[in-house]
Design an enzyme around this catalytic site. Structure first.
Site, short mmCIF file in Angstrom:
data_model
loop_
_atom_site.label_atom_id
_atom_site.label_comp_id
_atom_site.label_asym_id
_atom_site.label_seq_id
_atom_site.Cartn_x
_atom_site.Cartn_y
_atom_site.Cartn_z
N ARG A 58 0.59 6.38 5.43
CA ARG A 58 0.58 5.68 4.14
C ARG A 58 1.88 4.89 3.89
O ARG A 58 1.98 4.20 2.89
CB ARG A 58 0.35 6.66 3.00
CG ARG A 58 -1.04 7.24 3.06
CD ARG A 58 -1.43 7.98 1.81
NE ARG A 58 -2.87 8.09 1.78
CZ ARG A 58 -3.68 7.18 1.25
NH1 ARG A 58 -3.19 6.12 0.66
NH2 ARG A 58 -4.98 7.32 1.31
N HIS A 115 7.12 9.08 -3.31
CA HIS A 115 6.36 7.88 -2.97
C HIS A 115 6.78 7.33 -1.62
O HIS A 115 7.96 7.24 -1.32
CB HIS A 115 6.61 6.82 -4.05
CG HIS A 115 5.77 5.60 -3.90
ND1 HIS A 115 6.18 4.51 -3.18
CD2 HIS A 115 4.53 5.31 -4.37
CE1 HIS A 115 5.22 3.59 -3.22
NE2 HIS A 115 4.21 4.05 -3.93
N GLY A 155 0.87 -1.17 0.00
CA GLY A 155 0.00 0.00 0.00
C GLY A 155 0.91 1.22 0.00
O GLY A 155 2.10 1.10 0.26
N CYS A 156 0.38 2.40 -0.32
CA CYS A 156 1.28 3.52 -0.52
C CYS A 156 0.63 4.88 -0.45
O CYS A 156 -0.58 5.01 -0.46
CB CYS A 156 1.93 3.45 -1.91
SG CYS A 156 2.54 1.86 -2.33
N GLY A 157 1.51 5.89 -0.41
CA GLY A 157 1.09 7.27 -0.61
C GLY A 157 1.95 7.87 -1.69
O GLY A 157 3.11 7.53 -1.84
#
Lengths: 502, 359
Positions: free
Chosen positions: B40, B180, B11-13
């Site tokens: 995140r 990221h 999962g990420c931001g």
């Protein structure tokens, strides 16, 4: 007469206390198991095939069709069927015939594969609330699309797209000819195909004029007997299929006995009434892949380039054969697995030749990708698709669509008794006897078949939703969403599937 | 065994900024924006991509390479000197950060393919792609993580603040930036596994899980791509490379193929448009990116943000003067631009395409 030493498979029994002597069983049985004995129904159980027509039409449930408990002494090597077939062959000198797909307990790979589902890291999608797309196009696809942006900013297509068959769900009906099945059964298929936005296939028996109004949902077939083939026929449907082989009887031809050739069948097939319709084992103008190419292009020329499908039985070398078919110009490769059904085949052929559809789809899809020509043709998987789960697994292995034959017949009353070749089908499906075919009301049974297709489409949408995808093409060939249970390394390797737990 | 791989899930931001006037901004903005989205990421990967940072070497491919050891560096450099004219070699400047105890050896090269090596009409870009594929799949311990011109990627295992300090991000000036932060769920962090992921001057940052990964991967393999990283992001990058660079689609059209509109909408369109979208959908069926994602991809001429077909992951965009911002969260934009001219949430499947003006 000499009594057969092969014991009856089933014991048809009537509870005489319950029986009200209405004689419906006598009327309904296509095999003449029952007759009237003056005060009660007489039973010739040797003729019984356990199609259960009598059972369903007995108003008082007086009938029971029991499996004959009398068997030869159990033997783990000499099975009951081995011994019985030898006795039959000793009596007749013939090949025992059969209908439907093989019922032997070979491993069923579909039952050793499990589909994935989403949890947490990617969300599943609710098909009741979100769009879920099953639409599928069969046909050659270009490897890339060229577009140009006009001065108005709108895109215009520069690539000429090859012709496509549009399906609202990735299902088609398997080819079943008029002759092998009744006209009413073909009408059921045609009406349901139209209602569901999919297609049926004439099989090699020509196209009866009553089906012309369904032409947008019909693929016509050209097989080794060339029955009913003329220019109008080739142009009557949305596509043409060249049948090389059938899963239930790879490498052998067909034989529709004269008893199944009344006037209507004869007219449609363009042969005399009552003659046996013999389809040769090979097509006698196709002795090689280059011959196939000539026929494909002859058909394309005479149909203004409609899609051409080539149907083959899945045999050991299926990947190389399919690659050749694609290179020969076919738009669709129809793979019929060894479990595929038949109206009539020698049992020994049906049960011992070919390979399963699961291996075949995987091998063909792999080969076409390795050669960079997967886009050149669609793959149809057929031969034993029993449920939407089988369909989903076949698609995940690489099929564009699946073909449904037996399952469609089951909606018409078929109980997979396997006696299609006798022409006595009590359900009016695989018979041409008018008193039997009249039982199959096309409108009533088309509705049931539509129900089945809708139900499978619903289930497929649920499966896609659980997989977190909303278009069937994201499942197609996505073997990463399959896991094998209890499969050996080599089989997993062939299928391109990881074992469960990995 | 081709099918027997372990895919990387995270999962990420993400966040990105572009100056349409090609104004160069230092790295502090992107760092501050990214550092805000603490929930995140879990500290197991962060990275930045910047365009316009190497104006003195703008005609050279800038290879950023990470090495496990000196042997792999020797092998790589031997290979490189054989096929490329090498303008400059230097270790990527870093700053010691307490929490980053071990890091790979990081070196950058400014290179051009030797004319004599471009046989058979192969373009420089294709030659570079081949080199990257070859090095990453064949040279043990060497990994090219950036290969575009006048741009570079800086990434590793750590949180966004640590990675920014480590690479001295604030000292670079670029007209496009993406960042990221990562929340891997199944793999220990690997420096190469952090985003952005790049090929030539494409860089991608991505949040989501491509549920269609299996078929996307097999589709790309049919065109000779080697998927060594086993991440969704890699798939997105290669698909864009195939559709835009190899098949010649414009970026917007390529986005339409990757996040195709639904048939129910296509069916209602007028003939010409329906014909185009149907052809794209049929041809690129196996390229459809299905499942939750938002992604930003940068290239030398612009920045594009796109969501999946039903917007299962967040993406917000905003403008202020010549700047366009895109991020997983509006707060990440407001952290560095308190009063944007406009803020909106792009609709599912509709790309936000921003291009720099060529003066």
């Amino acid at each position: 007469m000499f009594k057969s030493l092969a014991p009856p498979d089933y014991l048809a029994t009537i509870d005489t206390d319950k029986c009200i002597r209405c004689k419906r069983c006598i009327q309904n049985c296509g095999w003449s198991v029952y007759s009237w004995g003056g005060d009660r129904v007489l039973i010739d159980t040797m003729k019984c095939v356990k199609c259960l027509r009598c059972y369903h039409y007995c108003p008082v449930e007086a009938i029971q069709i029991l499996d004959n408990p009398v068997k030869f002494k159990p033997n783990a090597y000499w099975s009951y069927n081995n011994i019985r077939n030898i006795k039959k062959q000793a009596e007749t000198g013939g090949m025992p015939l059969t209908g439907m797909g093989s019922d032997l307990p070979y491993p069923i790979l579909f039952d050793r594969l499990l589909l994935d589902a989403c949890q947490v890291t990617n969300p599943s999608i609710d098909p009741l609330r979100e769009p879920m797309e099953l639409r599928t196009y069969l046909g050659k696809k270009p490897s890339k699309v060229e577009v140009e942006r006009g001065e108005d900013g709108e895109l215009r297509l520069k690539t000429k797209m090859p012709p496509q068959i549009r399906l609202e769900a990735p299902f088609i009906f398997s080819p079943m000819s008029f002759g092998s099945i009744s006209l009413n059964a073909q009408k059921v298929l045609a009406m349901a195909a139209k209602e569901c936005g999919i297609i049926m296939n004439t099989g090699e028996g020509g196209l009866h004029e009553d089906l012309l109004s369904y032409r947008d949902h019909i693929m016509v077939q050209v097989a080794s007997g060339r029955f009913g083939v003329n220019p109008e026929y080739l142009n009557a449907g949305v596509a043409v299929e060249i049948k090389i082989g059938q899963g239930a009887k790879p490498g052998i031809g067909g034989h529709l006995p004269g008893e199944k050739i009344p006037l209507e069948v004869a007219k449609t097939r363009m042969i005399p009434v009552g003659t046996d319709a013999l389809s040769p084992a090979p097509q006698h103008d196709i002795y090689s892949i280059e011959d196939l190419r000539q026929l494909i292009y002859a058909i394309k020329e005479s149909t203004n380039y409609k899609p051409v499908s080539v149907k083959i039985a899945t045999v050991h070398n299926v990947a190389a054969i399919a690659s050749g078919i694609v290179r020969a110009g076919a738009d669709i490769v129809y793979l019929d697995g060894f479990r595929g059904g038949t109206g009539a085949a020698p049992t020994i052929i049906r049960d011992h030749l070919g390979i399963p559809i699961e291996h075949a789809v995987a091998a063909v899809d792999d080969r076409l990708r390795q050669e960079g020509i997967r886009n050149e043709a669609s793959i149809v998987a057929a031969g034993g698709i029993r449920s939407s789960a089988d369909a989903a697994k076949a698609i995940a292995l690489g099929a564009d669509a699946v073909a449904i034959g037996t399952a469609a017949l089951i909606t018409m009353g078929c109980t997979v008794c396997g006696k299609c070749y006798t022409g006595n089908c009590s359900w009016g499906i695989t018979t041409q006897r008018p008193e039997l075919t009249a039982r199959l009301d096309p409108e009533v049974y088309a509705e049931r078949l539509v129900n089945l297709i809708h139900a499978w489409a619903h289930e497929l949408r649920e499966i896609l939703g659980a997989l977190g995808i909303n278009a069937v093409e994201s499942l197609r060939g996505s073997r990463e969403r399959l896991r094998g249970v209890g499969l050996d390394d080599q089989t997993l390797d062939i299928l391109g599937v990881k074992p469960a737990g990995r | 065994m081709n099918h027997n791989f372990q895919k990387d899930i995270a999962g990420c931001g993400l966040t990105g900024i572009i100056s349409r006037k090609k104004r160069r901004l230092d790295g502090s903005l992107i760092k501050n924006s990214l550092c805000l989205m603490r929930d995140r990421g879990n500290g197991l990967g962060a990275g930045y991509a910047a365009y316009g940072i190497y104006p003195d070497f703008e005609d050279f491919y800038a290879f950023h390479v990470m090495y496990d050891d000196r042997t792999s560096r020797m092998e790589m450099e031997e290979h490189l000197k054989d096929s490329y004219d090498v303008e400059k070699i230097e270790e990527i400047p870093t700053f010691p950060v307490k929490s980053i105890v071990i890091s790979p050896l990081l070196v950058r090269y400014f290179v051009k393919p030797k004319k004599g090596r471009l046989v058979g009409g192969i373009s420089e870009d294709d030659f570079v792609v081949k080199t990257v594929m070859k090095v990453n799949s064949e040279i043990e311990g060497a990994y090219v993580f950036s290969s575009g011109k006048n741009m570079g990627v800086f990434k590793g295992v750590g949180n966004p603040k640590e990675i920014a300090e480590f690479y001295r991000i604030e000292e670079y000036e670029g007209y496009i930036w993406t960042g990221h932060t990562r929340f891997p769920t199944n793999t220990p962090g690997w420096w190469g596994g952090a985003h952005p992921f790049t090929l030539l001057d494409w860089s991608i940052v991505h949040n989501g899980e491509i549920s269609s990964y299996g078929i996307n991967k097999r589709y790309l393999e049919m065109y000779g791509y080697k998927l060594t990283l086993l991440t969704d992001t890699e798939v997105a990058a290669y698909l864009l490379d195939l559709l835009v660079r190899k098949h010649g689609l414009d970026i917007k059209t390529a986005c339409t193929a990757l996040a195709a509109p639904f048939w129910k909408d296509v069916d209602r369109m007028e003939d010409g448009r329906r014909e185009v979208l149907t052809a794209l959908r049929l041809t690129y069926a196996s390229a459809l990116l299905n499942g939750p994602f938002s992604l930003l991809f940068g290239h030398s001429k612009g920045l594009v943000g796109i969501n999946d077909r039903i917007k299962l992951r967040p993406l917000v965009a905003a403008t202020k003067d010549d700047l366009v911002y895109m991020a997983s969260e509006e707060s990440a934009i407001r952290e560095i631009c308190s009063a944007p001219d406009s803020v909106w949430a792009p609709r599912a499947g509709e790309p936000v395409v921003v291009e720099v003006s060529e003066e």
